[in-house]
Design a protein around this motif. Structure first.
Motif, short mmCIF file in Angstrom:
data_model
loop_
_atom_site.label_atom_id
_atom_site.label_comp_id
_atom_site.label_asym_id
_atom_site.label_seq_id
_atom_site.Cartn_x
_atom_site.Cartn_y
_atom_site.Cartn_z
N MET A 163 0.85 -1.19 0.00
CA MET A 163 0.00 0.00 0.00
C MET A 163 0.89 1.25 0.00
SD MET A 163 -3.12 0.90 2.52
CE MET A 163 -2.26 0.33 3.91
N THR A 164 0.59 2.23 -0.83
CA THR A 164 1.43 3.43 -0.88
C THR A 164 1.10 4.32 0.29
OG1 THR A 164 -0.20 4.63 -2.13
CG2 THR A 164 1.37 3.36 -3.41
N ALA A 165 2.01 5.29 0.53
CA ALA A 165 1.78 6.22 1.65
C ALA A 165 0.51 7.02 1.41
CB ALA A 165 2.98 7.16 1.76
N ALA A 166 0.28 7.39 0.14
CA ALA A 166 -0.92 8.19 -0.17
C ALA A 166 -2.17 7.39 0.14
CB ALA A 166 -0.89 8.60 -1.63
N ALA A 167 -2.15 6.10 -0.23
CA ALA A 167 -3.32 5.25 0.01
C ALA A 167 -3.56 5.11 1.50
CB ALA A 167 -3.11 3.89 -0.63
N SER A 168 -2.47 4.96 2.27
CA SER A 168 -2.66 4.78 3.71
C SER A 168 -3.16 6.07 4.33
CB SER A 168 -1.39 4.26 4.37
OG SER A 168 -0.67 5.30 4.94
N ARG A 169 -2.65 7.22 3.80
CA ARG A 169 -3.14 8.51 4.30
C ARG A 169 -4.62 8.64 4.01
NH1 ARG A 169 1.42 10.96 2.72
NH2 ARG A 169 0.56 11.62 0.73
N HIS A 170 -4.98 8.22 2.80
CA HIS A 170 -6.38 8.30 2.37
C HIS A 170 -7.25 7.44 3.29
CE1 HIS A 170 -9.72 8.64 -0.32
NE2 HIS A 170 -9.87 7.33 -0.29
N ARG A 171 -6.75 6.23 3.59
CA ARG A 171 -7.52 5.32 4.45
C ARG A 171 -7.69 5.90 5.83
NH1 ARG A 171 -6.78 -0.99 4.26
NH2 ARG A 171 -7.54 -0.66 6.34
N ARG A 172 -6.58 6.48 6.34
CA ARG A 172 -6.64 7.04 7.67
C ARG A 172 -7.62 8.22 7.69
NH1 ARG A 172 -1.36 7.83 11.20
NH2 ARG A 172 -1.02 5.86 10.19
N GLY A 173 -7.55 9.05 6.65
CA GLY A 173 -8.45 10.21 6.55
C GLY A 173 -9.89 9.75 6.57
N ARG A 174 -10.14 8.66 5.84
CA ARG A 174 -11.51 8.14 5.78
C ARG A 174 -11.94 7.64 7.15
NH1 ARG A 174 -12.33 3.79 1.47
NH2 ARG A 174 -12.04 2.57 3.32
N ALA A 175 -11.01 6.97 7.85
CA ALA A 175 -11.35 6.45 9.17
C ALA A 175 -11.68 7.60 10.12
CB ALA A 175 -10.19 5.63 9.71
N ALA B 174 -12.82 10.55 9.26
CA ALA B 174 -14.11 11.10 8.86
C ALA B 174 -15.23 10.25 9.44
CB ALA B 174 -14.21 11.15 7.34
N LEU B 175 -15.04 8.94 9.37
CA LEU B 175 -16.04 8.01 9.92
C LEU B 175 -16.17 8.22 11.43
CD1 LEU B 175 -15.59 4.62 8.13
CD2 LEU B 175 -17.72 5.82 8.55
N LEU B 176 -15.01 8.35 12.07
CA LEU B 176 -15.00 8.54 13.52
C LEU B 176 -15.76 9.80 13.88
CD1 LEU B 176 -13.91 7.94 16.38
CD2 LEU B 176 -11.89 9.23 15.78
N LEU B 177 -15.49 10.88 13.12
CA LEU B 177 -16.14 12.16 13.36
C LEU B 177 -17.65 11.99 13.21
CD1 LEU B 177 -14.83 14.91 13.96
CD2 LEU B 177 -15.53 15.56 11.67
N ALA B 178 -18.02 11.32 12.10
CA ALA B 178 -19.45 11.09 11.86
C ALA B 178 -20.01 10.25 13.00
CB ALA B 178 -19.64 10.40 10.53
N LEU C 198 -14.64 9.43 24.11
CA LEU C 198 -15.01 8.67 22.91
C LEU C 198 -14.06 8.99 21.77
CD1 LEU C 198 -18.87 8.60 22.49
CD2 LEU C 198 -17.30 6.70 22.39
N ALA C 199 -13.82 10.33 21.60
CA ALA C 199 -12.97 10.77 20.50
C ALA C 199 -11.57 10.21 20.66
CB ALA C 199 -12.92 12.29 20.45
N VAL C 200 -11.05 10.32 21.90
CA VAL C 200 -9.69 9.82 22.13
C VAL C 200 -9.64 8.32 21.88
CG1 VAL C 200 -7.96 9.43 23.91
CG2 VAL C 200 -9.01 11.67 23.68
N GLY C 201 -10.69 7.63 22.40
CA GLY C 201 -10.76 6.18 22.19
C GLY C 201 -10.81 5.87 20.70
N LEU D 53 -8.20 4.01 18.33
CA LEU D 53 -8.63 2.87 17.52
C LEU D 53 -8.20 3.06 16.07
CD1 LEU D 53 -10.42 0.64 18.78
CD2 LEU D 53 -12.21 1.41 17.23
N VAL D 54 -8.43 4.31 15.57
CA VAL D 54 -8.06 4.60 14.18
C VAL D 54 -6.56 4.42 13.99
CG1 VAL D 54 -7.85 6.45 12.47
CG2 VAL D 54 -9.99 6.13 13.69
#
Ligand code: ADP
Length: 698
Positions: A1-13, A15-19, A303-306, A310-311
């Motif tokens: 997995m490239t760094a960009a892809a992992s950044r993207h995945r983390r960003g998505r996680a 966003a999900l966490l925020l939601a 919750l956020a810290v948890g 988790l992320v």
């Protein structure tokens, strides 16, 4: 997995966490809001209960004073109505009682006085009073004008007492109802205020004693400065007519929200209000609400810290998994590379055609037979390439740079002798400095080349066999001419005279010429049948065409095929070998002949033309027939080895594949397509032959 892809995945996680956090946050806020409202309501109800209890307590306190005032009024009335002389004993008893009450200031009573019908002070508990005129005073006038019941003045400075007083007046009437004066009891508003102040059980509490018109008579938080000037404001007027009540309103003096309860003092034109500042009263509930909010925030933070942990944990695990996968795929790739039928390499290719090797797979040892250590140093592979191919290899890389890919066959020094290899190279990316990254595969094609050579000679033999008729035809004519000339020469020699001898001599010359012609045909066949050494020279297309025609011309003529050539004089020589190009042409001619089998004799025409390409770097040779054209299947597959549409015994399917190998081997291309006006066109592009060594630029 490239760094960009992992950044993207983390960003998505995230966003999900925020939601995901928004839901409990919204839920929590709703809950807290509901709870806060409930708390506030409860606190409000509680506060209202409290103020109404406060108001009741205040009335109780005032009742004592008012009851005392009522009693004093009736005592004063009896004094006035007794009509006894001053100093009479019963009068003195009453006066003494009244004076005593005033002196002790019990219940806040400062003075008891009697105003005569003329408005002058007739009697007072104040010692040494003077009969001042009080006819202008409110409390007198009200009674004179027939007020009903008692009248309470606004706080004022008493003329007789010289102190702040509330003058409570009551009319005195004779038995017949006639006006007999006014009894006045002065009460100390400051003392009253102080007693109301005792009810200030908490901060923000205000207790007022009001006259029914809203004038404030006493107030728990007032000293004497403002007495007499305070009015309860319009809101308090609203309470008139309602003996008890409570409400949430804006305090007329403070301008702040208050909880207010009021109570009228029965039989009196007075009311008590008990108010508590809403903010102060709600402090607890507000504090509670704040606590709830803090709690909610803490919960959300947790919750956020948890969630973040988790992320991060997931991202780390994913990164580790990706690393492991990459490692596994690297291992798999190198395993695959090593298992490839050749040695893979990767490198950077400069603009000048030089390769800096970055990787060379260990399979090179298997191909060359040399130990792998031999290839550790840069340039070690280049060193085993046979010298004659080295210059060409640089040209090959230049071509790869230009075209993006390329293929070259050359010989290397193997541990056990020369090895033919094919080098397939491809550009994969362009670097910033103008270099390109290339990957390539070096394959051992020694066996393949041997096979090809065998196939070539087999195909050639097949072609020769095919052309047996043509050969016979070709040799037939000189043979007949020789036979005829020999017969005639024999006759002429028999005559023996000089003229016949001379003629016989010419016949013999003709025989020799015809024999030479036969020789040249046979030589060509011999040359054609010989295995082509494959060496590259400079070849004239005109020469190759003439050679091919001398071989195939017979068979073409036998099939009634006419041949037209259009080869401009002075065509530059191309790269190739004469025999190789002749073989290619012979194959094309035979294919053309076969394709025209079905067409009427007069249409059987093959046209061979050649021209220099506009860029001057190559010569194009076209060979067009007027046959049936390429069958659909042959359009794509005609260059495949063993692909043929001809009947068994006639076609080998090798002609075009060998022609392709020959032409590409010389750095050219060959294509075969249908002509729009019928028939097929073969097109061969061959680069111009290299200039002789020594005059090359650079
Ligand atoms: P062969 O001639 O032995 O079949 P080739 O490789 O020379 O093998 O040709 C392959 C096939 O290409 C032929 O069988 C034929 O179908 C097609 N072909 C080649 N040249 C021509 C042509 N001039 N016109 C039509 N078809 C052709």
């Amino acid at each position: 997995m490239t760094a960009a892809a992992s950044r993207h995945r983390r960003g998505r996680a995230y966003a999900l966490l925020l939601a995901g956090l928004l839901v409990p946050a919204a839920f929590g806020f709703l809950l807290v809001r509901g709870e806060t409202a409930r708390l506030r309501q409860a606190a409000e109800a509680e506060s209202l209960r409290l103020v109404s209890a406060g108001a009741q307590a205040a009335t109780h306190g005032l009742r004592q004073t008012l009851d005392a005032v009522t009693l004093l009024h009736s005592l004063t009335a009896s004094l006035a109505l007794s009509h006894t002389e001053a100093g009479a004993p019963e009068r003195r008893v009453i006066e003494g009682m009244l004076t005593e009450v005033a002196r002790r200031e019990r219940f806040g009573i400062l003075q008891v006085a009697l105003i005569g019908t003329d408005g002058r002070l007739a009697w007072s508990t104040t010692p040494g009073f003077t009969p001042v005129d009080l006819s202008d005073r409110e409390h007198f006038r009200a009674q004179l004008e027939g007020a009903r019941g008692v009248f309470v003045s606004a706080p004022l400075i008493g003329r007789a007492s010289g102190r702040w007083s509330l003058n409570i007046s009551s009319a005195i009437r004779e038995a017949d109802g006639s006006f007999a004066g006014v009894s006045v009891v002065s009460v100390d508003p400051i003392l009253l205020s102080a007693s109301l102040g005792e009810l200030q059980f908490a901060a923000g509490v205000t207790v007022n004693l009001l006259r029914e018109d809203g004038v404030i008579l006493a107030r728990s938080r007032e000293t004497d400065q403002r007495l007499g000037a305070l009015r309860g404001g319009p809101d308090l007027l609203r309470i008139r007519g309602q003996p008890v009540g409570q409400m949430i309103t804006i305090g007329p003096l403070s301008g702040r929200e208050i909880f207010l309860a009021w109570r009228q003092l029965a039989g009196w034109p007075l009311a008590v209000t008990f108010a508590v500042d809403a903010e102060a009263a709600m402090q607890d509930s507000a504090r509670h609400a704040k606590d709830l909010h803090v709690l909610l925030l803490l919960g959300l933070c947790a919750l956020a810290v948890g969630g973040m942990l988790l992320v991060e944990l997931r991202a780390r695990l994913a990164a580790r998994a990706a690393m492991e996968a990459a490692e596994a795929s690297r291992a798999e790739t190198s395993r695959l590379l090593n298992a490839l039928p050749g040695a893979a390499y990767r490198g950077h290719l400069s603009t000048g055609g030089e390769v800096t090797r970055l990787h060379l797979s260990p399979a090179i040892a298997r191909i060359t037979g040399w130990p792998v250590e031999r290839f550790a140093a840069a340039g070690s592979y280049g060193a085993i390439i046979e010298a004659e191919f080295r210059p060409e290899r640089r040209g090959f890389f230049l071509q790869v740079r230009e075209a993006g890919h390329g293929s070259m066959e050359y010989r290397i020094h193997g541990a056990e002798g020369p090895i033919w290899v094919r080098d397939d190279c491809r550009v994969v990316s362009t670097l910033e400095d103008g270099r390109v990254e290339v990957v390539g595969l070096i394959t051992d094609i020694t066996a393949e080349r041997q096979l090809k050579a065998q196939a070539l000679s087999a195909a050639r033999l097949a072609t020769l066999g095919e052309m047996a008729a043509g050969v016979a035809h070709e040799l037939n004519q000189p043979c007949a001419a020789i036979t005829l000339a020999a017969d005639l020469a024999a006759l002429e020699l028999g005559r023996g005279d000089a003229a016949h001898l001379a003629s016989a001599g010419r016949r013999l010359d003709e025989i020799a010429r015809q024999a030479l012609r036969m020789r040249s045909v046979i030589d060509h066949f011999r040359l054609f049948a010989r295995v082509d050494p494959g060496g590259e020279t400079a070849v004239d297309w005109a020469e190759a065409v003439a050679g091919a025609l001398s071989i195939a011309g017979g068979t073409m003529a036998a099939s009634d095929v006419r041949i037209e050539t259009d080869l401009p004089p002075g065509l530059p020589p191309v790269r190739g070998s004469l025999v190789g190009l002749e073989q290619v042409l012979v194959n094309l001619l035979i294919n053309a002949r076969d394709a025209m089998e079905e067409v009427p004799g007069e249409e059987r025409l093959v046209r061979i033309s050649a021209a220099v390409k506009p860029d001057g770097a190559a010569v194009v040779l076209r060979l067009r027939d007027h046959g049936m054209g390429l069958p659909r299947a042959a359009l794509e597959r005609s260059f495949e080895p063993f692909f043929t549409t001809k009947p068994v015994g006639k076609g080998t399917g090798l002609g075009l594949s060998i022609a392709h190998g020959t032409i590409t081997g010389f750095g050219g291309t060959i294509t075969l397509r249908n002509h729009p006006e019928g028939g097929a066109v073969a097109e061969i592009h061959l680069p111009l032959a290299r200039a002789p060594a020594g005059i090359l630029p650079g």
